[in-house]
Design a protein around this motif. Structure first.
Motif, PDB file in Angstrom:
ATOM      1  N   ILE A 127       0.844  -1.204   0.000  1.00 25.95           N
ATOM      2  CA  ILE A 127       0.000   0.000   0.000  1.00 25.95           C
ATOM      3  C   ILE A 127       0.870   1.241   0.000  1.00 25.95           C
ATOM      4  O   ILE A 127       1.904   1.291   0.651  1.00 25.95           O
ATOM      5  N   GLY A 128       0.412   2.212  -0.757  1.00 26.23           N
ATOM      6  CA  GLY A 128       1.180   3.446  -0.881  1.00 26.23           C
ATOM      7  C   GLY A 128       0.822   4.391   0.256  1.00 26.23           C
ATOM      8  O   GLY A 128       0.443   3.966   1.344  1.00 26.23           O
ATOM      9  N   LYS A 129       0.890   5.690  -0.056  1.00 31.97           N
ATOM     10  CA  LYS A 129       0.632   6.681   0.995  1.00 31.97           C
ATOM     11  C   LYS A 129      -0.841   7.060   1.047  1.00 31.97           C
ATOM     12  O   LYS A 129      -1.266   7.791   1.938  1.00 31.97           O
ATOM     13  N   SER A 130      -1.611   6.556   0.083  1.00 33.51           N
ATOM     14  CA  SER A 130      -2.986   7.015  -0.033  1.00 33.51           C
ATOM     15  C   SER A 130      -3.830   6.628   1.180  1.00 33.51           C
ATOM     16  O   SER A 130      -3.669   5.551   1.751  1.00 33.51           O
ATOM     17  N   THR A 131      -4.746   7.514   1.495  1.00 33.96           N
ATOM     18  CA  THR A 131      -5.631   7.261   2.625  1.00 33.96           C
ATOM     19  C   THR A 131      -6.873   6.472   2.195  1.00 33.96           C
ATOM     20  O   THR A 131      -7.669   6.047   3.006  1.00 33.96           O
ATOM     21  N   THR A 132      -7.014   6.306   0.860  1.00 33.18           N
ATOM     22  CA  THR A 132      -8.113   5.510   0.308  1.00 33.18           C
ATOM     23  C   THR A 132      -7.544   4.215  -0.251  1.00 33.18           C
ATOM     24  O   THR A 132      -6.588   4.249  -1.026  1.00 33.18           O
ATOM     25  N   VAL A 133      -8.107   3.083   0.135  1.00 32.69           N
ATOM     26  CA  VAL A 133      -7.611   1.800  -0.391  1.00 32.69           C
ATOM     27  C   VAL A 133      -8.783   0.954  -0.898  1.00 32.69           C
ATOM     28  O   VAL A 133      -9.814   0.851  -0.246  1.00 32.69           O
ATOM     29  N   TYR A 134      -8.598   0.375  -2.084  1.00 34.79           N
ATOM     30  CA  TYR A 134      -9.594  -0.525  -2.667  1.00 34.79           C
ATOM     31  C   TYR A 134      -9.333  -1.937  -2.159  1.00 34.79           C
ATOM     32  O   TYR A 134      -8.213  -2.439  -2.268  1.00 34.79           O
ATOM     33  N   VAL A 135     -10.352  -2.555  -1.616  1.00 30.86           N
ATOM     34  CA  VAL A 135     -10.200  -3.916  -1.099  1.00 30.86           C
ATOM     35  C   VAL A 135     -11.094  -4.866  -1.905  1.00 30.86           C
ATOM     36  O   VAL A 135     -12.321  -4.789  -1.821  1.00 30.86           O
ATOM     37  N   PRO A 136     -10.494  -5.742  -2.720  1.00 28.97           N
ATOM     38  CA  PRO A 136     -11.333  -6.660  -3.494  1.00 28.97           C
ATOM     39  C   PRO A 136     -11.999  -7.695  -2.590  1.00 28.97           C
ATOM     40  O   PRO A 136     -11.333  -8.262  -1.725  1.00 28.97           O
ATOM     41  N   ILE A 137     -13.292  -7.884  -2.758  1.00 26.06           N
ATOM     42  CA  ILE A 137     -13.981  -8.905  -1.959  1.00 26.06           C
ATOM     43  C   ILE A 137     -14.397 -10.087  -2.833  1.00 26.06           C
ATOM     44  O   ILE A 137     -14.714 -11.153  -2.347  1.00 26.06           O
ATOM     45  N   SER A 138     -14.436  -9.857  -4.136  1.00 29.13           N
ATOM     46  CA  SER A 138     -14.770 -10.940  -5.056  1.00 29.13           C
ATOM     47  C   SER A 138     -14.168 -10.613  -6.415  1.00 29.13           C
ATOM     48  O   SER A 138     -13.747  -9.478  -6.653  1.00 29.13           O
ATOM     49  N   SER A 139     -14.133 -11.609  -7.275  1.00 31.87           N
ATOM     50  CA  SER A 139     -13.638 -11.360  -8.631  1.00 31.87           C
ATOM     51  C   SER A 139     -14.394 -12.277  -9.580  1.00 31.87           C
ATOM     52  O   SER A 139     -15.006 -13.251  -9.154  1.00 31.87           O
ATOM     53  N   GLY A 140     -14.342 -11.936 -10.859  1.00 31.96           N
ATOM     54  CA  GLY A 140     -15.063 -12.738 -11.845  1.00 31.96           C
ATOM     55  C   GLY A 140     -16.527 -12.360 -11.904  1.00 31.96           C
ATOM     56  O   GLY A 140     -16.991 -11.504 -11.137  1.00 31.96           O
ATOM     57  N   CYS A 141     -17.258 -12.964 -12.809  1.00 38.08           N
ATOM     58  CA  CYS A 141     -18.666 -12.622 -12.952  1.00 38.08           C
ATOM     59  C   CYS A 141     -19.425 -13.742 -13.652  1.00 38.08           C
ATOM     60  O   CYS A 141     -18.923 -14.325 -14.612  1.00 38.08           O
ATOM     61  N   ASN A 142     -20.628 -14.023 -13.140  1.00 31.46           N
ATOM     62  CA  ASN A 142     -21.456 -15.085 -13.750  1.00 31.46           C
ATOM     63  C   ASN A 142     -22.656 -14.509 -14.487  1.00 31.46           C
ATOM     64  O   ASN A 142     -23.566 -15.248 -14.833  1.00 31.46           O
ATOM     65  N   ASN A 143     -22.685 -13.202 -14.686  1.00 35.04           N
ATOM     66  CA  ASN A 143     -23.918 -12.603 -15.204  1.00 35.04           C
ATOM     67  C   ASN A 143     -24.046 -12.634 -16.729  1.00 35.04           C
ATOM     68  O   ASN A 143     -25.140 -12.574 -17.253  1.00 35.04           O
ATOM     69  N   PHE A 144     -22.955 -12.674 -17.401  1.00 36.09           N
ATOM     70  CA  PHE A 144     -22.966 -12.743 -18.872  1.00 36.09           C
ATOM     71  C   PHE A 144     -23.883 -11.708 -19.507  1.00 36.09           C
ATOM     72  O   PHE A 144     -24.747 -12.042 -20.309  1.00 36.09           O
ATOM     73  N   CYS A 145     -23.728 -10.450 -19.120  1.00 35.05           N
ATOM     74  CA  CYS A 145     -24.396  -9.379 -19.871  1.00 35.05           C
ATOM     75  C   CYS A 145     -23.878  -9.525 -21.302  1.00 35.05           C
ATOM     76  O   CYS A 145     -22.686  -9.794 -21.504  1.00 35.05           O
ATOM     77  N   SER A 146     -24.774  -9.355 -22.266  1.00 38.54           N
ATOM     78  CA  SER A 146     -24.406  -9.826 -23.609  1.00 38.54           C
ATOM     79  C   SER A 146     -23.245  -9.058 -24.240  1.00 38.54           C
ATOM     80  O   SER A 146     -22.611  -9.546 -25.157  1.00 38.54           O
ATOM     81  N   TYR A 147     -22.959  -7.849 -23.737  1.00 42.82           N
ATOM     82  CA  TYR A 147     -21.919  -7.009 -24.344  1.00 42.82           C
ATOM     83  C   TYR A 147     -20.559  -7.161 -23.664  1.00 42.82           C
ATOM     84  O   TYR A 147     -19.569  -6.619 -24.122  1.00 42.82           O
ATOM     85  N   CYS A 148     -20.491  -7.880 -22.551  1.00 38.53           N
ATOM     86  CA  CYS A 148     -19.361  -7.710 -21.628  1.00 38.53           C
ATOM     87  C   CYS A 148     -18.348  -8.846 -21.656  1.00 38.53           C
ATOM     88  O   CYS A 148     -18.701 -10.025 -21.650  1.00 38.53           O
ATOM     89  N   VAL A 149     -17.064  -8.478 -21.625  1.00 41.35           N
ATOM     90  CA  VAL A 149     -15.989  -9.479 -21.672  1.00 41.35           C
ATOM     91  C   VAL A 149     -15.645 -10.077 -20.314  1.00 41.35           C
ATOM     92  O   VAL A 149     -14.977 -11.113 -20.253  1.00 41.35           O
ATOM     93  N   VAL A 150     -16.054  -9.402 -19.249  1.00 40.51           N
ATOM     94  CA  VAL A 150     -15.527  -9.789 -17.931  1.00 40.51           C
ATOM     95  C   VAL A 150     -15.700 -11.276 -17.599  1.00 40.51           C
ATOM     96  O   VAL A 150     -14.756 -11.916 -17.132  1.00 40.51           O
ATOM     97  N   PRO A 151     -16.873 -11.885 -17.860  1.00 39.56           N
ATOM     98  CA  PRO A 151     -16.985 -13.316 -17.539  1.00 39.56           C
ATOM     99  C   PRO A 151     -15.963 -14.171 -18.310  1.00 39.56           C
ATOM    100  O   PRO A 151     -15.618 -15.268 -17.864  1.00 39.56           O
TER     101      PRO A 151
END
Ligand code: SAH
Ligand code: SF4
Ligand code: F3S
Length: 420
Positions: A127-151
Motif C-alpha cells: 500500500i502506498g501513501k494514499s488514505t483511500t484503499v480498494y479492497v477486493p472482496i470478489s472477482s469474476g462474474c457469472n452474469n454474462f451481460c451480452s456485451y461484456c468481456v468480464v466473464p
C-alpha cells in the motif's frame, strides 16, 4: 537494469491487483524501478472492456520492444481475451493469468521465499501513501451481460473469505487508512459460507476507529431493500450507490441480458432516496447498443432526467469478441450517432449533477482530506462527492483526517467548501 515497473489499465480491480503484484516482487527483494527505462521487469495489467483499452496495449508494445532488446522482461496479465493473448504472445516473455500471480516469482525464476495463498486476492498488497484503499472482496462474474468481456477474461465469480477481508481491513485501518472501498464486479452478490454482503458490511462497520466505508459495483438485480437498510443503519457506510442501469429501454435491457426492468430500477432508487435523502447515486450507461433506435435512446434520456443522477459513466458500445452481442447482433449504430447520443446524455447529466450539488450549499458535511497542493486540499465527502478546500492558515486542516466542512460552492463534478 533492476526493479519492476507496473503499467496499469482499466478499473479499480486492476489497481488493487497492481498492489498484489508489487508485493510479490517486494517479498522477493525486488524494488519498484524509478522509471520504465531502468526496469528489469515491466508488467502490463490489461483491460479488455472496450477495444480502445486493448489498442492501448498494442500501442505500448512499440515503446517496450527496445527495452526488451536491452534485457528487460515483458510480462502481460490482467483482463485479456484469448485472441489478444495469442496475438500478443510473441512480444512478451510471459503472459500470466491474474489468478496465477501468486506463482509469478516462480515463473520468473526469482524465487526467494514461497508465497503461500490459495487465492491471489489474499496476497498482502503493497500500500502506498494514499488514505483511500480498494479492497477486493470478489472477482469474476457469472452474469454474462451480452456485451461484456468480464466473464470471459476474469472467469467465474468467487468470493474471498470474510475472515481474510476483515483481517486485511483491520491492518489497513491500523496503518492509518481512512477510506475503505470494497470492490468486485458485482459486490452485492458476495457470499462466503454464511456471510452474505449485508453481513459482511455489518462486520466491517463494527471495526473500531473512524473511517468511511464504500463499495462498487452493484448489480440492480441483486440490490435488495435489506442492503439499503444496512447502508442507512451502519454509520461508517457513506451514502453512495453506484448502480449501473446501462439503458432506459426495457427492450434493450432484455437484449443486454440484465434481468431487471426500468420500473424495478426506479423503485430501488426511490427507496434509497426515501431512506437516505443525501444519497449520491451514479450509474453506467452504454449508448449505441445494437438495434438501439431513436425511441430507445429517448427512453434512456428520459430516465436520466427522472433519476437525476449525480454521475453517469457513459460509454459508446464497443463490440467485443467472445461475447453474445458480438456473435448475435450487428454493430448497427454508426459512430457518429453513438457520439451524438453520448453528448446529449452528458448535457443532461451536467444539469442534474449541478442541481443536486447546488442543494448542498450551506450544509456542513464530513470530508476526508486526501491530497493537497499549494492552494487547495482535495478530498471526498462521506457520500463520495469530490470537494476542494482553499488552504487557509487561520483555519488549518490536516490531511488524512475526517473534517467538518461547510459547502460554499457547487459545480457539476465537484464541490468547494471551507472548514467550520
Ligand atoms: N461489473 C460492473 C462493470 C463492468 S465493466 C457492472 O456490471 O456494472 C464497466 C462498464 O463498462 C459497464 O457497466 C458498461 O457500462 C461498460 N461496458 C462494458 N462492456 C462494454 C462494451 N462492450 N461496450 C461499451 N461499454 C461497455
Ligand atoms: Fe460485465 Fe455484466 Fe458482469 Fe458487470 S455484471 S462484469 S457488465 S457481465
Ligand atoms: Fe476492469 Fe477492464 Fe477487467 S473494466 S474487470 S480491467 S476488463
Amino acid at each position: 537494469m533492476s526493479g519492476y515497473y507496473l503499467i496499469v489499465y482499466g478499473c479499480q480491480m486492476n489497481k488493487a491487483d497492481a498492489g498484489r503484484i508489487a508485493s510479490v516482487f517486494e517479498f522477493n527483494k525486488i524494488k519498484q524501478a524509478e522509471n520504465l527505462k531502468e526496469a528489469r521487469y515491466v508488467i502490463i495489467i490489461a483491460c479488455s472492456v472496450r477495444q480502445s483499452a486493448v489498442n492501448r496495449i498494442y500501442g505500448q508494445v512499440k515503446n517496450l520492444l527496445p527495452l526488451k532488446k536491452m534485457g528487460a522482461k515483458l510480462i502481460l496479465t490482467g483482463c485479456l481475451l484469448k485472441k489478444d493473448a495469442v496475438k500478443l504472445n510473441k512480444f512478451f516473455d510471459l503472459i500470466i493469468k491474474i489468478d496465477d500471480i501468486k506463482d509469478l516469482a516462480k515463473k520468473l525464476k526469482i524465487v526467494g521465499k514461497k508465497t503461500i495463498t490459495k487465492n491471489y486476492l489474499d496476497l498482502k498488497p503493497k500500500i502506498g501513501k494514499s488514505t483511500t484503499v480498494y479492497v477486493p472482496i470478489s472477482s469474476g462474474c457469472n452474469n454474462f451481460c451480452s456485451y461484456c468481456v468480464v466473464p470471459y477474461t476474469r472467469g467465474q465469480e468467487y468470493s474471498r473469505s470474510a475472515k481474510f477481508i476483515i483481517k486485511e481491513i483491520k491492518g489497513l485501518i491500523k496503518h492509518g487508512v481512512k477510506n475503505i472501498i470494497l470492490i468486485g464486479q458485482n459486490v452485492n452478490s458476495y457470499k462466503d459460507k454464511k456471510t452474505d454482503f449485508n453481513s459482511l458490511l455489518k462486520k466491517i462497520n463494527g471495526i473500531k476507529d473512524d473511517f468511511f466505508l464504500h463499495f462498487i459495483t452493484n448489480h440492480p438485480k441483486d440490490t435488495s431493500f435489506e442492503l439499503l437498510k444496512t447502508m442507512k443503519t451502519c454509520k461508517k457506510i457513506g451514502h453512495y450507490l453506484h448502480l449501473p442501469v446501462q439503458s432506459g429501454s426495457n427492450r434493450i435491457l432484455k437484449l443486454m441480458n440484465r434481468h431487471y426492468t426500468i420500473s424495478e430500477y426506479k423503485q430501488i432508487i426511490k427507496r434509497a432516496r426515501l431512506l437516505m435523502p443525501d444519497i449520491n447515486i451514479s450509474t453506467d450507461i452504454i449508448v449505441g447498443f445494437p438495434t438501439e433506435t431513436e425511441q430507445d435512446f429517448k427512453l434512456t434520456a428520459a430516465l436520466m432526467k427522472e433519476a437525476r443522477f449525480d454521475m453517469v459513466y457513459i460509454a459508446e458500445y464497443s463490440p467485443r469478441g467472445q461475447t453474445i452481442a458480438y456473435a448475435k447482433f450487428k454493430d448497427n449504430v454508426s459512430p457518429k450517432i453513438k457520439a451524438q447520443r453520448r453528448i446529449i446524455l452528458t448535457e443532461i447529466l451536467k444539469k442534474t449533477a449541478l442541481k443536486n450539488n447546488s442543494k448542498l450549499i450551506g450544509k456542513n458535511l464530513d470530508v476526508l482530506l486526501e491530497k493537497q497542493n499549494k492552494d487547495y486540499f482535495y478530498g471526498r465527502t462521506k457520500n463520495f462527492k469530490k470537494i476542494r478546500i482553499k488552504i487557509n492558515d487561520e483555519r488549518p486542516c490536516r490531511l488524512n483526517k475526517i473534517t467538518k466542512i461547510k459547502i460554499t460552492k457547487a459545480a457539476p463534478w465537484a464541490l468547494e467548501g471551507k472548514p467550520i
